[in-house]
Design a protein around this motif. Structure first.
Motif, PDB file in Angstrom:
ATOM      1  N   ARG A 437      14.429  -7.172   0.965  1.00 48.43           N
ATOM      2  CA  ARG A 437      14.967  -7.776  -0.246  1.00 48.43           C
ATOM      3  C   ARG A 437      14.792  -9.287  -0.179  1.00 48.43           C
ATOM      4  N   GLY A 438      14.984  -9.912  -1.338  1.00 42.69           N
ATOM      5  CA  GLY A 438      15.019 -11.367  -1.376  1.00 42.69           C
ATOM      6  C   GLY A 438      13.646 -12.009  -1.305  1.00 42.69           C
ATOM      7  N   ALA A 439      13.648 -13.264  -0.892  1.00 41.55           N
ATOM      8  CA  ALA A 439      12.413 -14.051  -0.868  1.00 41.55           C
ATOM      9  C   ALA A 439      11.503 -13.606   0.268  1.00 41.55           C
ATOM     10  N   THR A 440      10.220 -13.873   0.115  1.00 39.40           N
ATOM     11  CA  THR A 440       9.244 -13.627   1.168  1.00 39.40           C
ATOM     12  C   THR A 440       8.770 -14.987   1.662  1.00 39.40           C
ATOM     13  N   ASP A 441       9.437 -15.486   2.683  1.00 38.56           N
ATOM     14  CA  ASP A 441       9.157 -16.835   3.186  1.00 38.56           C
ATOM     15  C   ASP A 441       7.945 -16.887   4.101  1.00 38.56           C
ATOM     16  N   THR A 442       7.585 -15.761   4.695  1.00 37.78           N
ATOM     17  CA  THR A 442       6.471 -15.744   5.635  1.00 37.78           C
ATOM     18  C   THR A 442       5.441 -14.704   5.210  1.00 37.78           C
ATOM     19  N   VAL A 443       4.229 -14.867   5.743  1.00 40.20           N
ATOM     20  CA  VAL A 443       3.165 -13.913   5.452  1.00 40.20           C
ATOM     21  C   VAL A 443       3.551 -12.523   5.941  1.00 40.20           C
ATOM     22  N   GLU A 444       4.222 -12.447   7.095  1.00 44.08           N
ATOM     23  CA  GLU A 444       4.633 -11.144   7.626  1.00 44.08           C
ATOM     24  C   GLU A 444       5.617 -10.460   6.698  1.00 44.08           C
ATOM     25  N   GLN A 445       6.546 -11.219   6.105  1.00 43.58           N
ATOM     26  CA  GLN A 445       7.486 -10.633   5.165  1.00 43.58           C
ATOM     27  C   GLN A 445       6.779 -10.102   3.918  1.00 43.58           C
ATOM     28  N   LEU A 446       5.799 -10.862   3.417  1.00 41.94           N
ATOM     29  CA  LEU A 446       5.069 -10.416   2.242  1.00 41.94           C
ATOM     30  C   LEU A 446       4.258  -9.163   2.550  1.00 41.94           C
ATOM     31  N   ARG A 447       3.590  -9.143   3.692  1.00 37.35           N
ATOM     32  CA  ARG A 447       2.805  -7.957   4.052  1.00 37.35           C
ATOM     33  C   ARG A 447       3.703  -6.729   4.177  1.00 37.35           C
ATOM     34  N   ARG A 448       4.890  -6.890   4.735  1.00 36.40           N
ATOM     35  CA  ARG A 448       5.828  -5.779   4.845  1.00 36.40           C
ATOM     36  C   ARG A 448       6.263  -5.319   3.456  1.00 36.40           C
ATOM     37  N   ARG A 449       6.519  -6.253   2.554  1.00 35.76           N
ATOM     38  CA  ARG A 449       6.901  -5.903   1.190  1.00 35.76           C
ATOM     39  C   ARG A 449       5.784  -5.116   0.500  1.00 35.76           C
ATOM     40  N   ILE A 450       4.551  -5.586   0.647  1.00 32.52           N
ATOM     41  CA  ILE A 450       3.419  -4.919   0.004  1.00 32.52           C
ATOM     42  C   ILE A 450       3.230  -3.529   0.591  1.00 32.52           C
ATOM     43  N   GLU A 451       3.390  -3.402   1.899  1.00 34.11           N
ATOM     44  CA  GLU A 451       3.252  -2.094   2.547  1.00 34.11           C
ATOM     45  C   GLU A 451       4.246  -1.087   1.978  1.00 34.11           C
ATOM     46  N   LEU A 452       5.487  -1.503   1.799  1.00 34.13           N
ATOM     47  CA  LEU A 452       6.509  -0.614   1.246  1.00 34.13           C
ATOM     48  C   LEU A 452       6.246  -0.321  -0.228  1.00 34.13           C
ATOM     49  N   ASP A 453       5.820  -1.340  -0.977  1.00 34.41           N
ATOM     50  CA  ASP A 453       5.526  -1.129  -2.392  1.00 34.41           C
ATOM     51  C   ASP A 453       4.383  -0.124  -2.575  1.00 34.41           C
ATOM     52  N   LEU A 454       3.348  -0.242  -1.757  1.00 35.02           N
ATOM     53  CA  LEU A 454       2.207   0.664  -1.889  1.00 35.02           C
ATOM     54  C   LEU A 454       2.574   2.077  -1.450  1.00 35.02           C
ATOM     55  N   TYR A 455       3.506   2.194  -0.511  1.00 33.87           N
ATOM     56  CA  TYR A 455       3.991   3.537  -0.160  1.00 33.87           C
ATOM     57  C   TYR A 455       4.622   4.191  -1.383  1.00 33.87           C
ATOM     58  N   TYR A 456       5.406   3.413  -2.140  1.00 34.35           N
ATOM     59  CA  TYR A 456       6.028   3.959  -3.350  1.00 34.35           C
ATOM     60  C   TYR A 456       4.965   4.341  -4.376  1.00 34.35           C
ATOM     61  N   VAL A 457       3.968   3.477  -4.581  1.00 31.15           N
ATOM     62  CA  VAL A 457       2.913   3.755  -5.556  1.00 31.15           C
ATOM     63  C   VAL A 457       2.168   5.038  -5.191  1.00 31.15           C
ATOM     64  N   ASP A 458       1.889   5.225  -3.904  1.00 29.11           N
ATOM     65  CA  ASP A 458       1.090   6.374  -3.466  1.00 29.11           C
ATOM     66  C   ASP A 458       1.893   7.659  -3.360  1.00 29.11           C
ATOM     67  N   HIS A 459       3.233   7.559  -3.268  1.00 30.53           N
ATOM     68  CA  HIS A 459       4.059   8.746  -3.039  1.00 30.53           C
ATOM     69  C   HIS A 459       5.101   8.945  -4.136  1.00 30.53           C
ATOM     70  N   TRP A 460       4.825   8.401  -5.331  1.00 25.67           N
ATOM     71  CA  TRP A 460       5.841   8.495  -6.379  1.00 25.67           C
ATOM     72  C   TRP A 460       6.174   9.946  -6.706  1.00 25.67           C
ATOM     73  N   SER A 461       7.455  10.179  -6.947  1.00 25.25           N
ATOM     74  CA  SER A 461       7.942  11.446  -7.484  1.00 25.25           C
ATOM     75  C   SER A 461       9.287  11.164  -8.131  1.00 25.25           C
ATOM     76  N   LEU A 462       9.709  12.049  -9.005  1.00 23.70           N
ATOM     77  CA  LEU A 462      11.005  11.894  -9.650  1.00 23.70           C
ATOM     78  C   LEU A 462      12.125  11.939  -8.618  1.00 23.70           C
TER      79      LEU A 462
END
Length: 483
Positions: A437-462
């Motif tokens: 959650r919150g701000a992504t102050d470092t590259v590692e934080q952003l990469r972790r955010r993107i990794e989780l977001d793409l998991y949701y995109v690839d595994h969406w279900s109701l």
């Protein structure tokens, strides 16, 4: 934990408008026909039942839920979308309209036979023959037929202007591409042509610039590969198109049954091999939209007293507008205005409108703002974004336009960044319930955010959406360390 960045001015609006002004995904009108059939069969069936009851008995009272006649109407309404569905109802040219109509009436006959079978198996044949039951079912069938012919009978140019007819893109200049384009033209299918480099054959511009104008159109991208097109060039084109939500399909003219299993057909022939599909399918999109609108409206109505109370406290606590409006990236990378309750004081004239990260014990945060941030109540106005279609209840959190992490844009850090925009952004998401959650102050934080977001995109279900909503509620109750 830090909170997302706010601008030092209370309201932030863009200087230029994005070429895609409406980030909501469109769905072909043919996909809504089954929902129309369901509603018409249910409403017309009930209305016909009621009208005959009033005409015969002089009065009518709603039947009990256990009434078998009502069950028959419900069953016919549920069966109608599946039996009467026509994916290409709006596609045929006028020459094919008669054939399509005959096929529709054949399906209508199948629906009548199915209703008879259901009545027989349920022991309701006697009820089916009653005048008020037959009147309701006949009214539903007639109304469905009339509405279908009204929708299909509208001018094709009107449907194309409204984005209600599928729009395909043909890539390739060989004989296979020409044959495919000829078949599409013969079927009245709307399409555009591009060569293997992505340059338009009909007008100026690259395929990427052309796609930006079609982002709200239910477009199916079709890659047509000739035998001379090398696979490395094909893969390069696929990677250029994958950030968009629409499916990528292949028709090489060399198709052999049994070689590729994930295939479907356009019309009666022309098998297409699916290379990349929509993150959220058409019917799934309809279900997700229904969930967003129904739950969003219900929660908004239930929380209306709280929303009004918070707005009043903000006005009493400090001068300035109640809402904080900021430009964010949304679906298909389109920009939209996100709404939040204002939690910071208006900047002084010496601030020069500079961006400044919110820090712990930040003096700019108001007294009521600290409470709102602690309980995430400042996010509640985003229910308005859900209701206007620019956001979903669940999805990747939208990032501010030109947001930078360690002085770099997200797409400069990872090529996968744009893939998070293939679905609508959400009030909450898989990242937020998994500690990102919150701000992504470092590259590692952003990469972790993107990794989780793409998991949701690839595994969406109701079910996944419901899990995230429940996990978000628990997280808010525990009041995480937010400032």
């Amino acid at each position: 934990m830090t909170r997302p960045l706010e601008r030092s001015s209370a309201v932030t609006r863009p200087v230029a408008v994005s070429p895609v002004s409406d980030p909501r995904p469109a769905t072909a009108m043919s996909d809504y026909l089954p929902l129309i059939y369901f509603a018409v069969m249910l409403i017309a069936g009930g209305a016909g039942n009621a009208v005959l009851g009033i005409a015969v008995a002089g009065s009518w009272s709603p039947p009990a839920i256990s009434d078998p006649a009502l069950k028959l109407i419900w069953l016919s309404a549920v069966a109608a979308p599946f039996v009467l569905y026509e994916r290409y109802a709006l596609l045929p040219a006028k020459a094919d309209a008669g054939t399509q109509s005959r096929r529709f009436y054949a399906r209508m006959l199948m629906l009548i036979m199915l209703i008879g079978c259901l009545a027989f198996s349920g022991g309701w044949m006697g009820l089916l023959m009653l005048p008020h039951t037959l009147t309701g079912l006949i009214a539903g069938l007639l109304a469905s037929s009339l509405i279908r012919h009204r929708i299909v009978g509208l001018d094709r140019e009107q449907w194309q202007a409204r984005g209600a007819i599928e729009h395909r893109i043909v890539i390739g200049t060989g004989a296979a591409a020409d044959r495919y384009a000829d078949d599409l033209a013969a079927r009245g299918q709307r399409f555009d042509r591009f060569d293997e480099r992505g340059a338009s054959l009909d007008h100026q511009g690259s395929i990427e610039s052309h796609l930006s104008t079609l982002a709200v159109t239910p477009t199916a991208f079709v890659i047509v590969a000739s035998a001379a097109w090398p696979w490395n060039g094909l893969l390069t084109m696929i990677e250029r198109l994958r950030p968009f939500r629409q499916p990528i399909e292949l028709w090489s003219g060399l198709y052999r049954p049994g070689v590729v299993q994930a295939t479907h057909r356009l019309g009666d022939r022309m098998p297409l091999m699916v290379l990349s599909n929509r993150p959220i399918g058409r019917w799934d999109h309809v279900i997700k939209t229904a969930l967003d609108l129904s739950v969003g409206l219900l929660v908004t109505l239930l929380l209306l007293p709280l929303l009004l109370g918070v707005a009043l406290l903000i006005r009493l606590d400090s001068p300035g507008p109640v809402l904080f409006v900021q430009r964010r990236h949304g679906f298909d990378n389109a920009e939209f205005d996100i709404y939040k309750f204002r939690t910071m004081r208006l900047p002084s004239t010496s601030d020069n409108g500079a961006l400044k990260q919110t820090a712990r014990s930040d003096p700019r945060v108001t007294s009521i703002g600290r409470v709102l941030r602690k309980w995430s109540l400042d996010e509640l106005p985003q229910l308005l974004n859900v209701l206007n279609g620019s956001m979903s209840l669940v999805g990747p959190r939208p990032h501010a336009v030109n947001m930078r992490t360690q002085q770099r844009l997200g797409q400069e850090i990872t090529d996968a960044y744009c893939h998070r925009h293939r679905v609508k952004p959400g009030i909450t998401g898989w990242s937020q319930v998994n500690g990102s959650r919150g701000a992504t102050d470092t590259v590692e934080q952003l990469r972790r955010r993107i990794e989780l977001d793409l998991y949701y995109v690839d595994h969406w279900s109701l079910i996944l959406d419901i899990r995230i909503l429940l996990a978000t509620f628990r997280a808010v109750i525990r009041t995480a360390d937010v400032y």
